[in-house]
Design an enzyme around this catalytic site. Structure first.
Site, PDB file in Angstrom:
ATOM      1  N   GLY A  15      70.400   9.470  -8.786  1.00  0.00           N
ATOM      2  CA  GLY A  15      71.285   8.173  -8.761  1.00  0.00           C
ATOM      3  C   GLY A  15      71.688   7.804 -10.156  1.00  0.00           C
ATOM      4  O   GLY A  15      71.454   8.542 -11.259  1.00  0.00           O
ATOM      5  N   GLU A  38      63.869  13.618  -5.811  1.00  0.00           N
ATOM      6  CA  GLU A  38      64.918  13.057  -4.888  1.00  0.00           C
ATOM      7  C   GLU A  38      64.163  13.055  -3.514  1.00  0.00           C
ATOM      8  O   GLU A  38      63.020  13.775  -2.989  1.00  0.00           O
ATOM      9  CB  GLU A  38      65.972  14.126  -5.066  1.00  0.00           C
ATOM     10  CG  GLU A  38      67.196  13.501  -5.745  1.00  0.00           C
ATOM     11  CD  GLU A  38      67.592  12.010  -5.438  1.00  0.00           C
ATOM     12  OE1 GLU A  38      67.373  11.592  -3.975  1.00  0.00           O
ATOM     13  OE2 GLU A  38      68.514  11.326  -5.880  1.00  0.00           O
ATOM     14  N   ARG A  39      64.753  12.233  -2.809  1.00  0.00           N
ATOM     15  CA  ARG A  39      64.286  11.957  -1.310  1.00  0.00           C
ATOM     16  C   ARG A  39      64.317  13.312  -0.737  1.00  0.00           C
ATOM     17  O   ARG A  39      65.459  14.148  -0.813  1.00  0.00           O
ATOM     18  CB  ARG A  39      64.971  10.826  -0.675  1.00  0.00           C
ATOM     19  CG  ARG A  39      66.567  11.110  -0.218  1.00  0.00           C
ATOM     20  CD  ARG A  39      67.412  10.111   0.353  1.00  0.00           C
ATOM     21  NE  ARG A  39      68.498  10.333   0.754  1.00  0.00           N
ATOM     22  CZ  ARG A  39      69.709  10.514  -0.265  1.00  0.00           C
ATOM     23  NH1 ARG A  39      69.331  10.320  -1.543  1.00  0.00           N
ATOM     24  NH2 ARG A  39      70.719  10.639   0.253  1.00  0.00           N
ATOM     25  N   ALA A 127      61.281  -5.994 -15.566  1.00  0.00           N
ATOM     26  CA  ALA A 127      62.635  -6.328 -14.651  1.00  0.00           C
ATOM     27  C   ALA A 127      63.712  -5.532 -15.550  1.00  0.00           C
ATOM     28  O   ALA A 127      64.694  -5.218 -15.164  1.00  0.00           O
ATOM     29  CB  ALA A 127      62.854  -7.715 -14.730  1.00  0.00           C
ATOM     30  N   ASN A 128      63.481  -5.531 -17.020  1.00  0.00           N
ATOM     31  CA  ASN A 128      64.480  -5.025 -17.716  1.00  0.00           C
ATOM     32  C   ASN A 128      64.089  -4.193 -18.849  1.00  0.00           C
ATOM     33  O   ASN A 128      63.348  -4.948 -19.663  1.00  0.00           O
ATOM     34  CB  ASN A 128      65.732  -6.118 -18.271  1.00  0.00           C
ATOM     35  CG  ASN A 128      66.917  -5.667 -18.833  1.00  0.00           C
ATOM     36  OD1 ASN A 128      67.024  -4.564 -19.671  1.00  0.00           O
ATOM     37  ND2 ASN A 128      67.858  -6.068 -18.141  1.00  0.00           N
ATOM     38  N   HIS A 159      76.369  -8.198 -11.802  1.00  0.00           N
ATOM     39  CA  HIS A 159      76.035  -6.728 -11.777  1.00  0.00           C
ATOM     40  C   HIS A 159      77.117  -6.100 -10.904  1.00  0.00           C
ATOM     41  O   HIS A 159      77.981  -6.766 -10.094  1.00  0.00           O
ATOM     42  CB  HIS A 159      74.711  -6.570 -11.092  1.00  0.00           C
ATOM     43  CG  HIS A 159      73.875  -6.569 -12.115  1.00  0.00           C
ATOM     44  ND1 HIS A 159      73.116  -8.137 -12.306  1.00  0.00           N
ATOM     45  CD2 HIS A 159      73.006  -5.692 -12.880  1.00  0.00           C
ATOM     46  CE1 HIS A 159      72.217  -7.595 -13.200  1.00  0.00           C
ATOM     47  NE2 HIS A 159      72.007  -6.519 -13.511  1.00  0.00           N
ATOM     48  N   HIS A 160      77.037  -4.740 -10.741  1.00  0.00           N
ATOM     49  CA  HIS A 160      78.059  -4.019 -10.161  1.00  0.00           C
ATOM     50  C   HIS A 160      78.143  -4.085  -8.513  1.00  0.00           C
ATOM     51  O   HIS A 160      76.911  -4.698  -8.119  1.00  0.00           O
ATOM     52  CB  HIS A 160      77.713  -2.374 -10.394  1.00  0.00           C
ATOM     53  CG  HIS A 160      76.226  -2.146 -10.305  1.00  0.00           C
ATOM     54  ND1 HIS A 160      75.945  -1.537  -9.035  1.00  0.00           N
ATOM     55  CD2 HIS A 160      75.233  -2.140 -11.008  1.00  0.00           C
ATOM     56  CE1 HIS A 160      74.581  -1.440  -9.086  1.00  0.00           C
ATOM     57  NE2 HIS A 160      74.241  -1.624 -10.333  1.00  0.00           N
ATOM     58  N   LYS A 163      74.551  -3.126  -6.305  1.00  0.00           N
ATOM     59  CA  LYS A 163      73.094  -3.475  -6.389  1.00  0.00           C
ATOM     60  C   LYS A 163      72.913  -4.248  -5.106  1.00  0.00           C
ATOM     61  O   LYS A 163      73.618  -5.110  -4.628  1.00  0.00           O
ATOM     62  CB  LYS A 163      73.507  -4.823  -7.752  1.00  0.00           C
ATOM     63  CG  LYS A 163      71.636  -5.136  -7.951  1.00  0.00           C
ATOM     64  CD  LYS A 163      71.446  -5.940  -9.332  1.00  0.00           C
ATOM     65  CE  LYS A 163      70.474  -6.274  -9.689  1.00  0.00           C
ATOM     66  NZ  LYS A 163      69.368  -5.190  -9.619  1.00  0.00           N
ATOM     67  N   THR A 170      66.013  -9.431 -13.714  1.00  0.00           N
ATOM     68  CA  THR A 170      66.285  -9.854 -15.061  1.00  0.00           C
ATOM     69  C   THR A 170      66.479 -11.353 -14.975  1.00  0.00           C
ATOM     70  O   THR A 170      65.893 -12.127 -15.919  1.00  0.00           O
ATOM     71  CB  THR A 170      67.129  -9.084 -15.966  1.00  0.00           C
ATOM     72  OG1 THR A 170      67.011  -7.906 -15.816  1.00  0.00           O
ATOM     73  CG2 THR A 170      67.551  -9.609 -17.132  1.00  0.00           C
TER      74      THR A 170
END
Length: 273
Positions: A15, A38-39, A127-128, A159-160, A163, A170
């Site tokens: 990711g 990874e999964r 959170a951050n 955010h992008h 998300k 945050t």
């Protein structure tokens, strides 16, 4: 734990955040990349983690089994999703591994599972992991104690487009910092959406607004607004590397900890501010 270096395993290696963590781990002194996960079924399994992250061969092969790499790491770093993180948490608890958790979106039961596990293993849960964000949280506490009783407080985050949770972890941490400074519970004063006829703003509430667009790494603003003036405290991240470096710094900090639940402010020693 391994005496010479802290050996880390990184979840979600393929990711955006996982690749940044691999880059940071390979570059940071005192840290050794021990495993990358990874999964099951991922097309990335069998890849070299360093090559996957674009930093050259590392000798660490991406795998799906924690059991297969349990002797290769001291601290597990997880910025994935709650359901996966809780599975990893159970494994780390069973095998005495420290954890750095940057996953957001946990429900109350998930948070309780982390608290219970921390009685046996050392966990940094934040959170951050940006230094700047954690300094901001401390500033928000101070601003809230001065202005919180009479100003309107709003938190805006962006955010992008990828998300999946909102508000961001945050943003919620910002709300909790402010509410805590005012001796309130965020659950009792948060307003997460406004639509239609809402009536006037309810005094003492903390409002949240969310933006999801493009490739925004992360932007957070807390506004303390009164008649005639307002104070805004803002943090903008331009690269995920700031979060990756903070996570690795947390892993190093955990080296001397046997158990307990900590956050990034503990790592940075911000309680002295």
């Amino acid at each position: 734990m391994h005496e010479a270096q802290i050996r880390v395993a990184i979840a979600g290696a393929g990711g955006r955040m996982g690749r940044q963590l691999i880059q940071a781990a390979m570059a940071m002194e005192g840290v050794q990349l021990g495993a990358a996960l990874e999964r099951e079924g991922s097309s990335l399994l069998g890849s070299d983690a360093g090559e996957l992250a674009g930093v050259g061969k590392s000798g660490v092969i991406v795998q799906s089994s924690l059991e297969a790499v349990k002797d290769d790491f001291d601290v597990f770093i997880d910025f994935t999703r709650p359901e996966g993180t809780l599975t990893h948490l159970a494994f780390c608890r069973q095998h005495g591994k420290g954890m750095v958790i940057g996953t957001t979106g946990f429900d109350d039961a998930g948070k309780q599972a982390i608290r219970e596990a921390s009685q046996e293993i050392a966990i940094v849960f934040a959170a951050n992991f940006s230094v700047g964000v954690n300094v901001m949280l401390k500033l928000l506490e101070k601003a809230a104690k001065v202005m919180g009783d009479y100003s309107d407080i709003e938190i805006i985050e962006a955010h992008h487009r990828h998300k999946v949770d909102a508000p961001s972890g945050t943003a919620l941490a910002m709300g909790e910092a402010i509410a805590g400074a005012l001796d309130k519970n965020l659950k009792d004063c948060a307003v997460y959406s406004r639509e239609g006829y809402t009536g006037e703003r309810v005094p003492g509430t903390i409002g949240f607004a969310t933006v999801r667009a493009g490739d925004i790494v992360g932007e957070h603003t807390a506004m303390f607004a009164d008649i005639g003036e307002r104070v805004e405290i803002t943090h903008k991240a331009s690269s995920r590397m700031t979060f990756a470096n903070g996570a690795l710094r947390s892993a190093l900090w955990l080296k001397t900890k046997k158990n307990g639940l900590f956050d990034m402010r503990d790592v940075l020693g911000l309680d002295v501010l």
